[in-house]
Design an enzyme around this catalytic site. Sequence first.
Site, PDB file in Angstrom:
ATOM      1  N   ASN A   9       0.804  -1.078  -0.010  1.00  0.00           N
ATOM      2  CA  ASN A   9      -0.089  -0.157   0.078  1.00  0.00           C
ATOM      3  C   ASN A   9       0.743   1.251  -0.173  1.00  0.00           C
ATOM      4  O   ASN A   9       1.476   1.610   1.022  1.00  0.00           O
ATOM      5  CB  ASN A   9      -0.822  -0.179   1.389  1.00  0.00           C
ATOM      6  CG  ASN A   9      -1.574   1.186   1.450  1.00  0.00           C
ATOM      7  OD1 ASN A   9      -1.730   2.070   0.320  1.00  0.00           O
ATOM      8  ND2 ASN A   9      -2.406   1.277   2.645  1.00  0.00           N
ATOM      9  N   TRP A  10       1.163   1.733  -1.115  1.00  0.00           N
ATOM     10  CA  TRP A  10       2.121   3.143  -1.280  1.00  0.00           C
ATOM     11  C   TRP A  10       1.362   3.982  -0.651  1.00  0.00           C
ATOM     12  O   TRP A  10       2.129   5.224  -0.495  1.00  0.00           O
ATOM     13  CB  TRP A  10       2.219   3.195  -2.630  1.00  0.00           C
ATOM     14  CG  TRP A  10       3.105   1.955  -3.458  1.00  0.00           C
ATOM     15  CD1 TRP A  10       3.544   0.916  -2.998  1.00  0.00           C
ATOM     16  CD2 TRP A  10       3.775   2.187  -4.678  1.00  0.00           C
ATOM     17  NE1 TRP A  10       4.261   0.061  -3.607  1.00  0.00           N
ATOM     18  CE2 TRP A  10       4.463   0.849  -4.935  1.00  0.00           C
ATOM     19  CE3 TRP A  10       3.839   3.127  -5.642  1.00  0.00           C
ATOM     20  CZ2 TRP A  10       5.253   0.612  -5.942  1.00  0.00           C
ATOM     21  CZ3 TRP A  10       4.498   2.450  -6.863  1.00  0.00           C
ATOM     22  CH2 TRP A  10       5.396   1.294  -7.095  1.00  0.00           C
ATOM     23  N   LYS A  11       0.180   4.288  -0.312  1.00  0.00           N
ATOM     24  CA  LYS A  11      -0.502   5.446   0.232  1.00  0.00           C
ATOM     25  C   LYS A  11      -0.169   6.508  -0.700  1.00  0.00           C
ATOM     26  O   LYS A  11       0.075   6.258  -2.008  1.00  0.00           O
ATOM     27  CB  LYS A  11      -0.015   5.838   1.482  1.00  0.00           C
ATOM     28  CG  LYS A  11      -0.272   4.447   2.632  1.00  0.00           C
ATOM     29  CD  LYS A  11      -0.340   4.691   4.009  1.00  0.00           C
ATOM     30  CE  LYS A  11      -0.468   3.344   4.573  1.00  0.00           C
ATOM     31  NZ  LYS A  11      -0.439   3.584   6.043  1.00  0.00           N
ATOM     32  N   HIS A  91      -9.862   1.532   4.540  1.00  0.00           N
ATOM     33  CA  HIS A  91      -8.605   1.632   5.332  1.00  0.00           C
ATOM     34  C   HIS A  91      -8.899   2.842   6.561  1.00  0.00           C
ATOM     35  O   HIS A  91      -9.613   3.591   6.243  1.00  0.00           O
ATOM     36  CB  HIS A  91      -7.351   2.276   4.302  1.00  0.00           C
ATOM     37  CG  HIS A  91      -6.170   2.085   5.048  1.00  0.00           C
ATOM     38  ND1 HIS A  91      -5.726   3.154   6.021  1.00  0.00           N
ATOM     39  CD2 HIS A  91      -5.007   1.379   4.979  1.00  0.00           C
ATOM     40  CE1 HIS A  91      -4.309   2.849   6.192  1.00  0.00           C
ATOM     41  NE2 HIS A  91      -4.069   1.579   5.552  1.00  0.00           N
ATOM     42  N   GLU A 163      -5.653  -4.553  10.435  1.00  0.00           N
ATOM     43  CA  GLU A 163      -4.979  -3.775  10.756  1.00  0.00           C
ATOM     44  C   GLU A 163      -5.231  -2.910  11.966  1.00  0.00           C
ATOM     45  O   GLU A 163      -5.990  -1.682  11.778  1.00  0.00           O
ATOM     46  CB  GLU A 163      -4.972  -2.779   9.451  1.00  0.00           C
ATOM     47  CG  GLU A 163      -4.718  -3.320   7.977  1.00  0.00           C
ATOM     48  CD  GLU A 163      -3.983  -2.293   7.375  1.00  0.00           C
ATOM     49  OE1 GLU A 163      -2.758  -2.421   7.041  1.00  0.00           O
ATOM     50  OE2 GLU A 163      -4.836  -1.385   7.076  1.00  0.00           O
ATOM     51  N   SER A 209       2.817  -2.072  10.450  1.00  0.00           N
ATOM     52  CA  SER A 209       4.140  -1.843  10.642  1.00  0.00           C
ATOM     53  C   SER A 209       5.053  -3.395  10.303  1.00  0.00           C
ATOM     54  O   SER A 209       5.761  -3.803  11.092  1.00  0.00           O
ATOM     55  CB  SER A 209       4.690  -1.597  12.091  1.00  0.00           C
ATOM     56  OG  SER A 209       4.237  -0.346  12.335  1.00  0.00           O
ATOM     57  N   GLY A 230       2.632  -0.875   4.649  1.00  0.00           N
ATOM     58  CA  GLY A 230       2.604   0.327   4.052  1.00  0.00           C
ATOM     59  C   GLY A 230       4.157   0.695   3.807  1.00  0.00           C
ATOM     60  O   GLY A 230       4.611   0.563   2.827  1.00  0.00           O
ATOM     61  N   GLY A 231       4.754   1.497   4.789  1.00  0.00           N
ATOM     62  CA  GLY A 231       6.028   1.786   4.557  1.00  0.00           C
ATOM     63  C   GLY A 231       7.121   1.213   4.044  1.00  0.00           C
ATOM     64  O   GLY A 231       7.543   1.575   3.250  1.00  0.00           O
TER      65      GLY A 231
END
Length: 246
Positions: A9-11, A91, A163, A209, A230-231
Amino acid sequence: MRRQLVIGNWKMNTSIDEAINLIVDLKEGLNDESTVVCVPYTHIGVVQEIVDDRIAVGAQNLCQFDNGAYTGEISSTMLQSLGVEFVIVGHSERRAYFGETDSMVNTKVQQALKKDIIPVICCGEQLETRKEGSFLPFIENQIREALKNLSKAMVANCVIAYEPVWAIGTGETASAEQAQEVHRFIRGIIENLYDKSTADHMTIVYGGSVKAENAADLFKEEDVDGALVGGASLKANDFLSIIKAL
Ligand code: PGA
């Protein structure tokens, strides 16, 4: 169909150039593993051009309406016409910053399914709810609302992502046991709502995370079928390590 899945998920990150570099690096590092990248809307077309069949492209959101005067929105028909295979729905960032309600999530799930796009339905509690100990009923309510009026056949085409909000972007991961407890619980809800076979075939991924260091532990759990990342999905090497831990 239950499958093992790592979804990036590149956001709201990356320029087009950065996106292209990231995909090139991912392709170089993948063997026969496959993955999904949910990229910003603006990048979907470009990324579609350069991925191969190991990388499916997803979106991070879609509109609950079919088409018409909804300035700035993107419909499931538009995503389908690009060949988008997955879409993240509900989300916690959309719920928190853009007022997305359980009922909107349910409508969006139905929009995605109508166009043969797999919705990755997010659920998860805030820290206070976890501390109060009421997180299981909270999650049950989110799941029941998200799946309202969905037939067994429709649910079979959904992915669920657990999540916990307190673990997103904070560096704080749920322990493997905490993730397993909730994933098992979610599978139980699906069994109650539908049947055991539907529950056994549901793909339930964990997000919050996830990184190279904790992925393998999480993936060892029986009901953890992968991750929504994500990150760490923004760095090819980190993301590849997670994919390879599956
Ligand atoms: P994170 O984000 O991996 O950066 O915690 C996960 C997500 O929000 O999907």
